[in-house]
Scaffold this active site. Structure first.
Site, PDB file in Angstrom:
ATOM      1  N   ASP A  18       0.849  -1.198   0.000  1.00  0.00           N
ATOM      2  CA  ASP A  18       0.000   0.000   0.000  1.00  0.00           C
ATOM      3  C   ASP A  18       0.886   1.251   0.000  1.00  0.00           C
ATOM      4  O   ASP A  18       0.692   2.167  -0.794  1.00  0.00           O
ATOM      5  CB  ASP A  18      -0.903   0.022   1.247  1.00  0.00           C
ATOM      6  N   TYR A 187       5.359 -14.693   0.074  1.00  0.00           N
ATOM      7  CA  TYR A 187       4.588 -14.798   1.317  1.00  0.00           C
ATOM      8  C   TYR A 187       4.945 -16.116   2.000  1.00  0.00           C
ATOM      9  O   TYR A 187       5.591 -16.981   1.397  1.00  0.00           O
ATOM     10  CB  TYR A 187       3.088 -14.737   0.999  1.00  0.00           C
ATOM     11  N   GLN A 249      13.371   1.488  -2.867  1.00  0.00           N
ATOM     12  CA  GLN A 249      12.741   0.860  -4.028  1.00  0.00           C
ATOM     13  C   GLN A 249      13.701   0.809  -5.212  1.00  0.00           C
ATOM     14  O   GLN A 249      13.708  -0.170  -5.960  1.00  0.00           O
ATOM     15  CB  GLN A 249      11.468   1.633  -4.396  1.00  0.00           C
ATOM     16  N   ARG A 265       5.808 -10.827  -5.158  1.00  0.00           N
ATOM     17  CA  ARG A 265       4.506 -11.062  -4.531  1.00  0.00           C
ATOM     18  C   ARG A 265       3.644  -9.800  -4.633  1.00  0.00           C
ATOM     19  O   ARG A 265       4.134  -8.735  -5.062  1.00  0.00           O
ATOM     20  CB  ARG A 265       4.717 -11.426  -3.066  1.00  0.00           C
ATOM     21  N   GLU A 267       1.694  -6.702  -5.238  1.00  0.00           N
ATOM     22  CA  GLU A 267       1.409  -5.833  -6.374  1.00  0.00           C
ATOM     23  C   GLU A 267       2.655  -5.117  -6.915  1.00  0.00           C
ATOM     24  O   GLU A 267       2.988  -5.229  -8.080  1.00  0.00           O
ATOM     25  CB  GLU A 267       0.361  -4.793  -5.954  1.00  0.00           C
ATOM     26  N   ASP A 268       3.332  -4.399  -6.056  1.00  0.00           N
ATOM     27  CA  ASP A 268       4.386  -3.545  -6.599  1.00  0.00           C
ATOM     28  C   ASP A 268       5.613  -4.335  -7.051  1.00  0.00           C
ATOM     29  O   ASP A 268       6.145  -4.102  -8.142  1.00  0.00           O
ATOM     30  CB  ASP A 268       4.781  -2.470  -5.570  1.00  0.00           C
ATOM     31  N   SER A 269       6.076  -5.295  -6.231  1.00  0.00           N
ATOM     32  CA  SER A 269       7.249  -6.069  -6.654  1.00  0.00           C
ATOM     33  C   SER A 269       6.903  -6.911  -7.892  1.00  0.00           C
ATOM     34  O   SER A 269       7.768  -7.178  -8.738  1.00  0.00           O
ATOM     35  CB  SER A 269       7.766  -6.960  -5.523  1.00  0.00           C
TER      36      SER A 269
HETATM   37  O1  TRH Z   1       4.565  -6.040   0.735  1.00  0.00           O
HETATM   38  P1  TRH Z   1       3.582  -6.658  -0.153  1.00  0.00           P
HETATM   39  O2  TRH Z   1       3.160  -8.003   0.220  1.00  0.00           O
HETATM   40  O3  TRH Z   1       2.316  -5.718  -0.277  1.00  0.00           O
HETATM   41  C1  TRH Z   1       1.004  -6.202  -0.377  1.00  0.00           C
HETATM   42  C2  TRH Z   1       0.381  -6.145  -1.690  1.00  0.00           C
HETATM   43  O4  TRH Z   1       0.451  -4.846  -2.206  1.00  0.00           O
HETATM   44  C3  TRH Z   1      -1.056  -6.559  -1.601  1.00  0.00           C
HETATM   45  O5  TRH Z   1      -1.670  -6.441  -2.837  1.00  0.00           O
HETATM   46  C4  TRH Z   1      -1.737  -5.704  -0.613  1.00  0.00           C
HETATM   47  O6  TRH Z   1      -3.036  -6.105  -0.478  1.00  0.00           O
HETATM   48  C5  TRH Z   1      -1.014  -5.836   0.678  1.00  0.00           C
HETATM   49  O7  TRH Z   1       0.308  -5.419   0.524  1.00  0.00           O
HETATM   50  C6  TRH Z   1      -1.638  -5.022   1.745  1.00  0.00           C
HETATM   51  O8  TRH Z   1       4.184  -6.748  -1.647  1.00  0.00           O
HETATM   52  P2  TRH Z   1       4.414  -5.633  -2.749  1.00  0.00           P
HETATM   53  O9  TRH Z   1       3.110  -5.144  -3.305  1.00  0.00           O
HETATM   54  O10 TRH Z   1       5.356  -6.188  -3.691  1.00  0.00           O
HETATM   55  O11 TRH Z   1       5.083  -4.412  -2.005  1.00  0.00           O
HETATM   56  C7  TRH Z   1       6.389  -4.466  -1.517  1.00  0.00           C
HETATM   57  C8  TRH Z   1       7.003  -3.080  -1.598  1.00  0.00           C
HETATM   58  O12 TRH Z   1       8.218  -3.050  -0.884  1.00  0.00           O
HETATM   59  C9  TRH Z   1       7.329  -2.656  -3.019  1.00  0.00           C
HETATM   60  O13 TRH Z   1       7.072  -1.269  -3.186  1.00  0.00           O
HETATM   61  C10 TRH Z   1       8.833  -2.907  -3.131  1.00  0.00           C
HETATM   62  C11 TRH Z   1       9.253  -2.555  -1.739  1.00  0.00           C
HETATM   63  N1  TRH Z   1      10.549  -3.083  -1.301  1.00  0.00           N
HETATM   64  C12 TRH Z   1      11.618  -2.213  -1.216  1.00  0.00           C
HETATM   65  O14 TRH Z   1      11.489  -1.022  -1.581  1.00  0.00           O
HETATM   66  N2  TRH Z   1      12.810  -2.681  -0.739  1.00  0.00           N
HETATM   67  C13 TRH Z   1      12.982  -3.973  -0.385  1.00  0.00           C
HETATM   68  O15 TRH Z   1      14.096  -4.335   0.038  1.00  0.00           O
HETATM   69  C14 TRH Z   1      11.881  -4.875  -0.520  1.00  0.00           C
HETATM   70  C15 TRH Z   1      12.050  -6.331  -0.178  1.00  0.00           C
HETATM   71  C16 TRH Z   1      10.670  -4.393  -0.970  1.00  0.00           C
END
Ligand code: TRH
Length: 373
Positions: A18, A187, A249, A265, A267-269
């Protein structure tokens, strides 16, 4: 100036997605579209894990062109922006909504939805929804993989930078015996220990990077409680697991670009792995009633639409087994999935090029807003 002030709202439900999505969008709106952006967020501490320069307890700070403020404070905001982006239906404070409804020219209001490859997205993207009890209208902005959807976040220069990084890495070259580089950002997954066994016992050296705190239960089981701290690694058989602290990021992007296979996993990654144009495995955010399985299948349909056999079957088998958390099935699908790497690499590049030919999400939002303001 008309349309130049934007408020982005974000409530952290769990994990980092988010905050991560809202932060990327807020930054891009500010830096590429020269907008005055305030990001209202309830948990700066979460964002600070991926943007360490932020101070978790400060109610107001400015960083990378964006003003960050505590979400509750929006109830007392003195004036309204031109455009409001509500992240993932997070809800706006009542008093802020009252002010919007009382305004002679209420801000243009978008709800940024979760990403899905499901076909219905195109039909509902951009629709207006009048609020039942207030004279306000909200537009649904659905990110997606088609020209009819709201697009994906893609910063200007991202792909040129990726290509430069890849060229630099190629120029340095790799030893013939260099291990297969895997990034594992998934996850909790019951199938993981069996897969780690297979990697440890396989013919090939594997260097697997795991962000700190990821899949800890499975790693704990596999390592009998001896999970290394961030910055440390452990080797069993042919597999080395290296724990990595969370980074910005941009650094995370670079990690994906220089890896051979990315497990991602949410959305963003997931999106960033597609921009990385490398073979990847996606684990959608687990939802009730297996809604995530529909999302997985919808994406597989799009992503593999022009992927020939045998790569198609190999990819589907491994993704499905990993997502079913079925260690035996994942282990048996692994050799063929691995053997398809070169084909999947070429495919990943074609897919990224195709996505890059579509308008990006921030540009679409700005254009839509300018037409209506
Ligand atoms: O962390 P997430 O599992 O987020 C999730 C999903 O968005 C899901 O759809 C939502 O419902 C839930 O949150 C509440 O996975 P996601 O989406 O990949 O987000 C991870 C973020 O962390 C992404 O912006 C990349 C960032 N990140 C870094 O910037 N540095 C890092 O070292 C890592 C591992 C991640």
């Amino acid at each position: 100036m008309n349309g130049r002030r934007w408020d982005v709202f974000c409530r952290v439900v769990d994990n980092y997605g988010d905050a991560g999505v809202a932060w990327r969008l807020a930054r891009q709106l500010a830096t590429e579209h020269a907008l005055g952006v305030t990001m209202w967020i309830d948990r700066v501490a979460t964002l600070a894990r991926i943007e360490p320069a932020l101070v978790p307890d400060l109610p107001l700070q400015r960083h990378r062109g964006v003003t960050l403020r505590q979400l509750d404070g929006a109830a007392d905001a003195d004036d309204l922006p031109d455009v409001v982006v509500e992240g993932f239906g997070c809800g706006l404070p009542e008093r802020y909504l009252d002010a919007m409804a009382a305004s002679a020219r209420p801000p243009l209001w978008f709800n940024l939805e979760y990403l899905s490859a499901e076909p219905w997205v195109d039909a509902v993207h951009g629709l207006a929804s009048p609020l039942p009890r207030r004279a306000l209208t909200r537009y649904f902005w659905f990110p997606g993989f088609t020209a009819r959807s709201g697009g994906l976040i893609r910063e200007a220069g991202l792909l040129a930078e990726r290509d430069r990084a890849m060229r630099d890495a190629q120029a340095v070259g790799r030893a013939a015996a260099a291990p297969l580089r895997i990034v594992l950002f998934c996850y909790p997954n019951r199938g993981l220990p069996a897969l780690l066994d297979a990697w440890a016992e396989g013919d090939e050296a594997i260097a697997c990077t795991v962000p700190e705190g990821v899949a800890t239960a499975a790693l704990d089981r596999w390592l009998h409680g001896d999970v290394p701290h961030a910055g440390q690694s452990v080797t069993q058989g042919r597999l080395t697991l290296a724990m990595r602290p969370f980074s910005t990021q941009e650094d995370f992007d670079r990690l994906l670009w220089t890896s051979d296979l990315n497990f991602v996993r949410g959305e963003d990654s997931f999106v960033r792995a597609q921009w990385a144009a490398r073979p990847f495995v996606w684990q959608p955010y687990p939802q009730d009633e297996n809604a995530h399985v529909l999302k997985l299948e919808a994406f597989l349909d799009r992503y593999t639409a022009d992927l020939p056999e045998p790569g198609l079957a190999d990819l589907r088998a491994f993704w499905r087994a990993f997502n079913a958390e079925d260690g035996a099935a994942a282990t048996s699908a692994w050799p063929r999935f691995r053997a398809a790497s070169e084909e999947l690499r070429r495919h990943g590049r074609r897919w990224a090029d195709h996505l890059a030919s579509l308008p990006d999400l921030a540009a679409g939002l700005v254009e839509f807003a300018l037409r209506r303001l």
